[in-house]
Every structure is written in C-alpha cells, then in structure tokens.
Design a protein around this motif. Structure first.
Motif, mmCIF file in Angstrom:
data_model
loop_
_atom_site.group_PDB
_atom_site.id
_atom_site.type_symbol
_atom_site.label_atom_id
_atom_site.label_comp_id
_atom_site.label_asym_id
_atom_site.label_seq_id
_atom_site.Cartn_x
_atom_site.Cartn_y
_atom_site.Cartn_z
ATOM 1 N N UNK A 153 0.821 -1.209 0.000
ATOM 2 C CA UNK A 153 0.000 0.000 0.000
ATOM 3 C C UNK A 153 0.859 1.265 0.000
ATOM 4 N N UNK A 154 1.964 1.242 0.748
ATOM 5 C CA UNK A 154 2.855 2.396 0.782
ATOM 6 C C UNK A 154 3.418 2.689 -0.603
ATOM 7 N N UNK A 155 3.899 1.656 -1.274
ATOM 8 C CA UNK A 155 4.535 1.897 -2.558
ATOM 9 C C UNK A 155 3.523 2.099 -3.677
ATOM 10 N N UNK A 156 2.305 1.661 -3.465
ATOM 11 C CA UNK A 156 1.221 2.004 -4.388
ATOM 12 C C UNK A 156 0.960 3.509 -4.339
ATOM 13 N N UNK A 157 0.944 4.071 -3.129
ATOM 14 C CA UNK A 157 0.789 5.516 -2.980
ATOM 15 C C UNK A 157 1.986 6.257 -3.588
ATOM 16 N N UNK A 158 3.176 5.710 -3.397
ATOM 17 C CA UNK A 158 4.376 6.346 -3.943
ATOM 18 C C UNK A 158 4.317 6.383 -5.470
ATOM 19 N N UNK A 159 3.858 5.296 -6.062
ATOM 20 C CA UNK A 159 3.755 5.248 -7.522
ATOM 21 C C UNK A 159 2.723 6.249 -8.021
ATOM 22 N N UNK A 160 1.615 6.371 -7.270
ATOM 23 C CA UNK A 160 0.592 7.353 -7.638
ATOM 24 C C UNK A 160 1.155 8.771 -7.591
ATOM 25 N N UNK A 161 1.974 9.063 -6.565
ATOM 26 C CA UNK A 161 2.578 10.387 -6.455
ATOM 27 C C UNK A 161 3.506 10.662 -7.636
ATOM 28 N N UNK A 162 4.248 9.642 -8.070
ATOM 29 C CA UNK A 162 5.136 9.788 -9.222
ATOM 30 C C UNK A 162 4.342 10.043 -10.492
ATOM 31 N N UNK A 163 3.258 9.313 -10.695
ATOM 32 C CA UNK A 163 2.412 9.534 -11.863
ATOM 33 C C UNK A 163 1.853 10.952 -11.881
ATOM 34 N N UNK A 164 1.450 11.434 -10.718
ATOM 35 C CA UNK A 164 0.884 12.773 -10.648
ATOM 36 C C UNK A 164 1.923 13.844 -10.944
ATOM 37 N N UNK A 165 3.148 13.595 -10.502
ATOM 38 C CA UNK A 165 4.206 14.556 -10.828
ATOM 39 C C UNK A 165 4.451 14.594 -12.341
ATOM 40 N N UNK A 166 4.466 13.428 -12.986
ATOM 41 C CA UNK A 166 4.653 13.382 -14.438
ATOM 42 C C UNK A 166 3.529 14.128 -15.145
ATOM 43 N N UNK A 167 2.309 13.963 -14.645
ATOM 44 C CA UNK A 167 1.179 14.689 -15.236
ATOM 45 C C UNK A 167 1.381 16.195 -15.143
ATOM 46 N N UNK A 168 1.843 16.663 -13.984
ATOM 47 C CA UNK A 168 2.087 18.097 -13.820
ATOM 48 C C UNK A 168 3.123 18.595 -14.822
ATOM 49 N N UNK A 169 4.172 17.800 -15.039
ATOM 50 C CA UNK A 169 5.227 18.208 -15.964
ATOM 51 C C UNK A 169 4.707 18.353 -17.388
ATOM 52 N N UNK A 170 3.754 17.507 -17.772
ATOM 53 C CA UNK A 170 3.180 17.570 -19.115
ATOM 54 C C UNK A 170 2.060 18.609 -19.219
ATOM 55 N N UNK A 171 1.360 18.839 -18.115
ATOM 56 C CA UNK A 171 0.166 19.683 -18.150
ATOM 57 C C UNK A 171 0.487 21.168 -18.131
ATOM 58 N N UNK A 172 1.549 21.568 -17.407
ATOM 59 C CA UNK A 172 1.839 22.980 -17.202
ATOM 60 C C UNK A 172 3.085 23.416 -17.956
ATOM 61 N N UNK A 173 3.102 24.724 -18.295
ATOM 62 C CA UNK A 173 4.340 25.323 -18.767
ATOM 63 C C UNK A 173 5.294 25.429 -17.575
ATOM 64 N N UNK A 174 6.540 25.756 -17.825
ATOM 65 C CA UNK A 174 7.505 25.828 -16.734
ATOM 66 C C UNK A 174 7.096 26.876 -15.696
ATOM 67 N N UNK A 175 6.643 28.025 -16.169
ATOM 68 C CA UNK A 175 6.228 29.075 -15.245
ATOM 69 C C UNK A 175 4.970 28.675 -14.487
#
Length: 217
Positions: A153-175
């Motif tokens: 369960x801990x590492x499932x949450x960790x993987x979800x956090x990583x996926x969400x960070x990747x989404x942010x990188x694709x969704x937003x401009x740098x600023x």
C-alpha cells in the motif's frame, strides 16, 4: 485521492520537527504509527518489530547511498529531508525526488534485486532514519506476513505520487508549474534550497530565480 492530496501526502508537508533528539525508546514510534495507518496489527506484534530495524542520524549533506554502490538498505524518515538524484553524462546532477518525514527512500529497483544503485541519496538537513536492510526485510516478512500489505500500500501511494508529478510536468508550462507549486505547497517550496527545487522541476537555477523575481513583482 486527488492529485493535490497525493502530493501533500508525500511532500505535503508534515510539520517540521524540532532539533531535540528523539529518545531511543521513541525511535520506532513514527514508523509504528505509520504501519497502523495502513494495516490492522496488534500492539504486541508491532512492538516486536524493532529487532529488525536500526536507527541512524545523518548530518546535512551526508550520503546514505552513493550512485553505483550496492543498495542493501531502505530508509524510513523520522525527522529530516532527503534528496534522490543522479549525475547525467554531462556532469549535471539531476534531482528526481525528495523524501520528508513519514516517507520511505531508497533505489527501490536496486534494493529489490540486490543490485547497484542508479541514484545517490543525500541528507538535505540533519536527518534521522529507521533503516531496514534487505536481509532483515526477508526475515521480517517471513515472521510478519501482514507487513507485505503495508509495503504494498505504501509503494502504491508512492507510484501514484510519481504519476501525478509526471502529469504536472506535461500539463503545465515551466512558469505555470512553479506557480502551481508555490501556491499549493508553500511550506515545501520554502524548505527546499532553490538550486534543488530548480533541478527537481527541470529548470536552471537562473531560470527559477527569474520566475521568482517575476512572481514577487
């Protein structure tokens, strides 16, 4: 769990601990409480877990794992702040993760295979960790199989956090990405040195400084 809550759980910013050392008897308290958040376990079994763990304190800038070294341990953070990074072929150090209180850190692929770490893990500030070696983890899971679910369960949450960070990188401009971080996670941004935050977000320190000045003005 929302994208924001996933990030808050990992980087979300637990209240910063005081500089008063945690007594030895309390070394397992945070980890035990963390385990209880995920699985039902009796107090007797919980107290017996301490034989599998070791507590260490690392000074600021001290290394827990070096890139290229065998990865035999993982670390639960009682107090402090860790950076996970690697060195690119051009010599630039790329930050890929931060780990704060109540989080686990290691090169999980290398730890599971008994291989060499692809990452360096370094203390950003004085940090106290509870250490679990690969050998002790094997013994722990044989004697307390319910801990398999905890780690899952801990590492499932960790993987979800990583996926969400990747989404942010694709969704937003740098600023937009920087503005999102300072708006949603101000305590996290204040706690991280600017050059490490720039590396984590994929910026140069100069570009981050430029955005900061623009944001202030």
């Amino acid at each position: 769990m929302s994208l924001k809550n996933n990030f808050i759980e990992k980087y979300g910013l637990y209240e910063k601990s005081s500089e008063i050392p945690i007594p030895f008897a309390d070394d397992m308290n945070k980890l035990n409480a963390h385990i209880q958040q995920y699985i039902p376990i009796t107090e007797e079994r919980l107290l017996a877990l301490s034989e599998f763990f070791e507590t260490r304190t690392y000074d600021k800038k001290e290394f827990l794992i070096n890139e290229g070294a065998l990865c035999k341990e993982k670390f639960f953070i009682n107090k402090g702040f860790l950076q996970t990074c690697f060195t690119k072929s051009n010599g630039i150090v790329q930050t890929v993760d931060f780990s704060l209180e109540n989080w686990w850190a290691t090169d999980f692929d290398a730890f599971s295979k008994g291989g060499k770490s692809q990452y360096t893990i370094q203390a950003i500030e004085k940090t106290e960790v509870v250490v679990l070696s690969a050998g002790n983890q094997e013994r722990l899971l044989r004697q307390y199989p319910e801990l398999e679910r905890y780690f899952h369960l801990v590492f499932q949450r960790a993987y979800a956090a990583t996926q969400n960070r990747i989404r942010l990188l694709y969704e937003f401009s740098r600023e937009e990405l920087f503005e999102h971080f300072i708006r949603q996670y101000p305590a996290f941004v204040q706690r991280v040195p600017q050059y490490l935050l720039a590396s984590f977000l994929g910026f140069t320190p100069e570009y981050l400084s430029k955005i900061r000045k623009k944001h202030i003005s």
